[in-house]
Design an enzyme around this catalytic site. Structure first.
Site, short mmCIF file in Angstrom:
data_model
loop_
_atom_site.label_atom_id
_atom_site.label_comp_id
_atom_site.label_asym_id
_atom_site.label_seq_id
_atom_site.Cartn_x
_atom_site.Cartn_y
_atom_site.Cartn_z
N HIS A 83 0.85 -1.20 0.00
CA HIS A 83 0.00 0.00 0.00
C HIS A 83 0.88 1.24 0.00
O HIS A 83 2.10 1.16 0.20
CB HIS A 83 -0.98 -0.02 1.17
CG HIS A 83 -0.37 0.11 2.54
ND1 HIS A 83 0.49 -0.83 3.07
CD2 HIS A 83 -0.49 1.09 3.48
CE1 HIS A 83 0.85 -0.45 4.29
NE2 HIS A 83 0.28 0.72 4.56
N HIS A 88 1.77 3.84 1.86
CA HIS A 88 2.27 4.61 2.99
C HIS A 88 3.80 4.60 2.88
O HIS A 88 4.40 3.61 2.45
CB HIS A 88 1.82 4.01 4.33
CG HIS A 88 0.44 4.46 4.74
ND1 HIS A 88 -0.38 3.74 5.58
CD2 HIS A 88 -0.24 5.61 4.42
CE1 HIS A 88 -1.51 4.41 5.76
NE2 HIS A 88 -1.46 5.53 5.07
N ASP A 111 6.20 4.20 4.84
CA ASP A 111 6.99 3.13 5.48
C ASP A 111 6.87 1.81 4.72
O ASP A 111 7.46 0.81 5.13
CB ASP A 111 6.61 2.96 6.95
CG ASP A 111 5.13 2.66 7.18
OD1 ASP A 111 4.27 3.31 6.54
OD2 ASP A 111 4.83 1.77 8.01
N HIS A 112 6.14 1.83 3.60
CA HIS A 112 6.00 0.61 2.77
C HIS A 112 6.48 0.81 1.33
O HIS A 112 6.77 -0.18 0.65
CB HIS A 112 4.55 0.13 2.79
CG HIS A 112 4.11 -0.28 4.16
ND1 HIS A 112 4.04 -1.59 4.57
CD2 HIS A 112 3.79 0.48 5.24
CE1 HIS A 112 3.67 -1.62 5.84
NE2 HIS A 112 3.51 -0.38 6.27
ZN LIG Z 1 3.00 0.67 8.02
ZN LIG Z 2 0.01 1.79 6.42
#
Ligand SMILES: [Zn+2]
Ligand SMILES: [Zn+2]
Length: 245
Positions: A61, A63, A65-66
């Site tokens: 997804h 975000h 941090d991904h």
């Molecule tokens: Zn995350």
């Molecule tokens: Zn997330």
């Protein structure tokens, strides 16, 4: 599919000094990276993983941090590695635009740069599958911030399968998606139920029997989870963990 290297196992904020979401899945002759957080380039270096080993990056997804580490990896591929091998990037609807916009915002724009290798983007929609580098990938919708196009991932090769929750709160279809997996990489950000878009140990504990897979490893651990020494019968992952399949 031979092994999974847990490159990063922290929440979005690096709880416990760990790195953000990234899991290297090694198969026979090819490797894919599930998620690529902003700290993933550091993680690969720390673990001695050659960036050229990665055939594809699959994003759960949008975000940071991904997927926020993809621009740096692309830049490293050009200037650090003089990469020649093709690189595939897959993710939810709009993945190409998201990555290009992120790269532009961070000053590492892709447009106008001679990459020296083929870069291809693939959209992976819920309920459909995609073959990438010897792996069959499938996505499923999760219960997480809707604007991030949240998905979990199933990865199959050589008769083995991995389920990855991505980021999610509990939803009743989750057990169906992970059923029969050899390994379930399950986010568990919180100790107690709080923010609804993340799972907690408190919610997972009574549902353990519903998670019908060979092995479950908790990841995306927030500060309270990282500070624990026991996980009520679950196993928790840590940066650098290697799981043989
Ligand atoms: Zn995350
Ligand atoms: Zn997330």
């Amino acid at each position: 599919m031979n092994e999974v290297v847990f490159v990063g196992t922290s929440d979005a904020f690096g709880a416990g000094g760990r790195r953000q979401s990234a899991y290297l899945v090694r198969g026979s002759g090819s490797s894919i990276l599930l998620d690529c957080g902003a700290t993933t380039a550091t993680g690969l270096e720390a673990l001695g993983i050659d960036r050229n080993e990665i055939d594809a990056i699959v994003v759960s997804h949008f975000h940071g941090d991904h997927f926020g580490g993809i621009p740096a990896l692309l830049l490293a591929a050009v200037y650090g590695d003089a990469r020649k091998r093709p690189l595939q990037v897959a993710g939810p609807s709009g993945v190409e635009e998201r990555v290009r916009n992120a790269a532009w915002a961070l000053g590492h724009q892709i447009e106008g740069r001679a990459l020296g290798f083929e870069l291809a983007f693939h959209e992976l929609h819920a309920g459909t599958s995609l073959r990438l580098g010897g792996f069959e990938l499938e996505a499923f919708r999760t219960f997480h911030a809707p604007e991030s196009c949240p998905h979990g991932l199933l990865c199959r090769a050589d008769g083995r399968s991995i389920a990855f929750s991505g980021d999610t709160g509990w939803f009743d279809e989750l057990p169906r998606h992970v059923r029969g997996s050899d390994l379930f990489i399950c986010e568990c950000t919180q100790e107690r139920q709080g923010y609804p878009y993340h799972l907690s140990l408190e919610e997972l504990e009574p549902r353990r029997r519903e998670l019908d897979c060979t092995r479950t490893l908790l990841t995306h651990l927030g500060p309270e989870m990282r500070a624990r020494s026991d996980y009520r019968g679950f196993e928790a992952a840590d940066d650098g963990l290697v799981v043989k399949l």
